[in-house]
Design a protein around this motif. Structure first.
Motif: not given
Ligand SMILES: CC(=O)SCCNC(=O)CCNC(=O)[C@H](O)C(C)(C)COP(=O)(O)OP(=O)(O)OC[C@H]1O[C@@H](n2cnc3c(N)ncnc32)[C@H](O)[C@@H]1OP(=O)(O)O
Ligand SMILES: O=CC(=O)O
Ligand SMILES: [Mg+2]
Length: 569
Positions: A529-549
């Motif tokens: 699931m590397y491609k999906e993980a890459c998408k999710i992780f990249s999004r989590q790192c670049t969102v304006p408001v930090l996800d809690d977890f």
């Protein structure tokens, strides 16, 4: 009442599935796959017990989560966490927790691991004093993992657990002497989307706790606890009000089971920055049910970044530089020891992330030396025991603790650390020092994506670059990238003087995905699931408001409802 599920017979995986049902109490709906083994855990009575806990405590948990949000707003607006003047009397008055039960007086080495069948047997046989069976940082909370974990723990407590590794034709069974079992449920924030109570997802940790307690308390107390138990580790709390909920849950469970108040015992992980200012208060709330505190160092580092997400002057250096040598980390460990020993309970050390390196003896010896040093610091500082991530580390860690503690089961009476009474708020919040590098950014990216890829496929702890990675360590990678991006930090440690920007991060993600492909191979990359993980992780790192977890944000990706239906929470 019947709850719909799909029974898939192993022999007819490809054939039309037969329908089968969990028999559930009023108001409970099971949306996870039906399995005959799971049905022995998800009995009507056990589910009634979980539903009762949910109904009694959901309001309190919601309120506690609201308080977390309020505190976050405060910190984001510039406030610093600190000691609460309102509870000064708790910190300053002299009281002690209930005496430590004999069965767990000696906890010098504890092994941890997910609730996976073979690992449970290996951990219980490992020679460690305690095994912390994990529904939390080390487990991806899929329905299959959680329910199999409950089945495995029930067999373990009953002493009947076995495992046949067919590929190696090896049968695993318990030794005569085994480690004492502690169980770590999930944190308060995680829902369980496969079990609904009164139309809403159950609170994950009440499911983990409730099912395990219901099925095992009697057997555990008879065979392992010397009349006490079961024993728990409690993660990720931020305030003593959350400990009070646990205390009430324990009292409710003891009452329902008809066992003595104070039977259940728990060690609380101090692994959020706000909680370090609440250690006395947390112990006070749990004083009849406590067996200490533990330095959950990895989540603590994650929490430092999260708590200070709005503070541009408190940025972390490279992840590899944030160790126990940093002033704020040493102060936390010292104050935890002083607090626990003053209150008569264990002060447990944390996890060194090194694991054995099989193919490189020199690198292996260097890793073992780092572990020995870390554990020597802990035992000399006054810790009563510590964690190992892998059975291969136990002899070395045991040796360090044995040679410093001798035959004393713990150091509660012998090392009081009164000097740590001088530790101040400033000490506990001291900015970490060190440089930031492009390699640090790359490593965080590589580790974060690979961890998430494993987690999405049901594996919650993995070896990466000779270190143990789990949800807590991966969180550091995520929030550190987010922080560096938000503040456009300069990478000052490698002479490049480059600022971290979205463009730079985008390039790093691309290059690190190429590297991951070289390392794991095209085939595994395609199947995983590397491609999906890459998408999710990249999004989590670049969102304006930090996800809690990270895990909460990605949770919907591992929720599978049967029969298929909307899984969005
Ligand atoms: C921040 C925190 O919360 S720390 C606590 C949560 N994290 C953890 O608990 C991590 C626990 N550790 C692990 O999951 C594993 O050790 C890993 C993923 C880090 C490494 O796993 P692997 O590379 O598969 O280990 P390796 O191949 O060396 O395993 C060798 C043997 O040791 C066993 N083993 C490894 N780690 C453990 C463990 N923690 N508990 C029990 N057995 C273990 C394996 O099952 C294997 O057994 P076998 O020889 O009978 O097949
Ligand atoms: O749970 C332990 C940690 O370090 O986080
Ligand atoms: Mg943790």
């Amino acid at each position: 009442m019947l709850s719909l599920g799909t029974l898939v017979q192993p022999s007819q995986t490809e054939k039309k599935p037969a329908m089968s049902y969990y028999d559930v109490p009023e108001g409970v709906d099971i949306r996870g796959r039906y399995d005959q083994e799971f049905a022995k855990i998800l009995t009507k009575d056990a589910l009634q017990f979980v539903a009762d806990l949910q109904r009694e405590f959901r309001g309190h948990v919601k309120y506690a989560m609201e308080c977390r949000k309020e505190a976050k707003t405060w910190y984001n607006n510039g406030a610093l966490p600190g000691f609460d003047p309102v509870t000064k009397f708790v910190r300053e008055s002299s009281w002690v927790c209930a005496p430590v039960p004999q069965a767990v007086a000696d906890r010098r080495v504890e092994i941890t691991g997910p609730v996976e069948r073979k690992m449970i047997i290996n951990a219980l046989n490992s020679g460690a004093k305690v095994f912390m069976a994990d529904f939390e940082d080390a487990l991806s909370p899929t329905w299959e993992n959680l329910m199999r974990g409950q089945v495995n723990l029930k067999d373990a407590v009953n002493g009947t657990i076995s495992f046949h590794d067919k590929a190696r034709n090896r049968v695993y069974k318990l030794n005569d002497q085994t480690a004492k079992l502690f169980v770590r449920p999930r944190g308060w924030h995680l829902p369980e989307a496969h079990i609904f109570v009164d139309g809403e997802p159950a609170i994950g940790c009440l499911v983990d706790f409730g099912l395990y307690f219901f099925h095992n308390y009697a057997s555990f107390r008879r065979t392992q606890g010397g009349g006490y138990g079961p024993f728990f580790y409690l993660p990720k709390m931020e305030n003593s009000r959350e400990a009070r909920i646990w205390n009430n849950v324990f009292e409710r469970a003891e009452k329902l089971a008809g066992i003595e108040r104070g039977s259940i015992r728990a060690t609380v992980l101090i692994e959020t920055l706000p909680a370090v200012f609440q250690m006395d208060e947390i112990l006070y709330e749990l004083r009849d049910h406590s067996v200490g505190l533990n330095c959950g160092r990895w989540d603590y580092i994650f929490s430092y970044v999260k708590t200070f997400q709005g503070h541009s002057d408190r940025l972390l250096p490279d992840r590899v530089l944030v160790g126990m040598g940093q002033h704020f980390m040493r102060s936390y460990s010292d104050l935890l020891i002083r607090t626990c020993h003053r209150r008569g309970v264990h002060a447990m050390g944390g996890m060194a992330a090194q694991i054995p390196i099989r193919d490189d003896p020199a690198a292996n010896e260097a890793a073992m030396e780092l572990v020995r040093k870390d554990k020597l610091r802990e035992v000399k500082a006054g810790h009563d025991g510590t964690w190992a991530a892998h059975p291969g580390l136990i002899p070395a860690i045991m040796e360090v603790f044995n040679s410093n503690m001798g035959s004393n089961p713990n150091q509660i009476q012998s090392i009081k650390r009164e000097d740590a009474a001088r530790i101040t708020e400033e000490d506990l919040l001291m900015r970490p020092v060190g440089v930031r590098t492009l390699e640090g950014l790359r490593l965080n990216t590589r580790v974060g994506i690979q961890y998430l890829a494993a987690w999405l496929t049901g594996t919650g702890s993995v070896p990466l670059y000779n270190l143990m990675e789990d949800a807590a360590t991966a969180e550091i990678s995520r929030v550190q990238i987010w922080q560096w991006l938000k503040y456009g930090v300069e990478l000052d440690g490698d002479g490049l003087g480059v600022k971290v920007s979205r463009e730079l991060f985008g390039r790093v993600v691309e290059e690190e995905m190429e590297r991951i492909e070289r390392e794991v191979g095209k085939e595994k990359l395609k199947k995983g699931m590397y491609k999906e993980a890459c998408k999710i992780f990249s999004r989590q790192c670049t969102v304006p408001v930090l996800d809690d977890f990270l895990t909460l944000n990605a949770y919907n990706h591992i929720v599978i409802h049967h029969p298929k239906g909307p899984s969005k929470l």
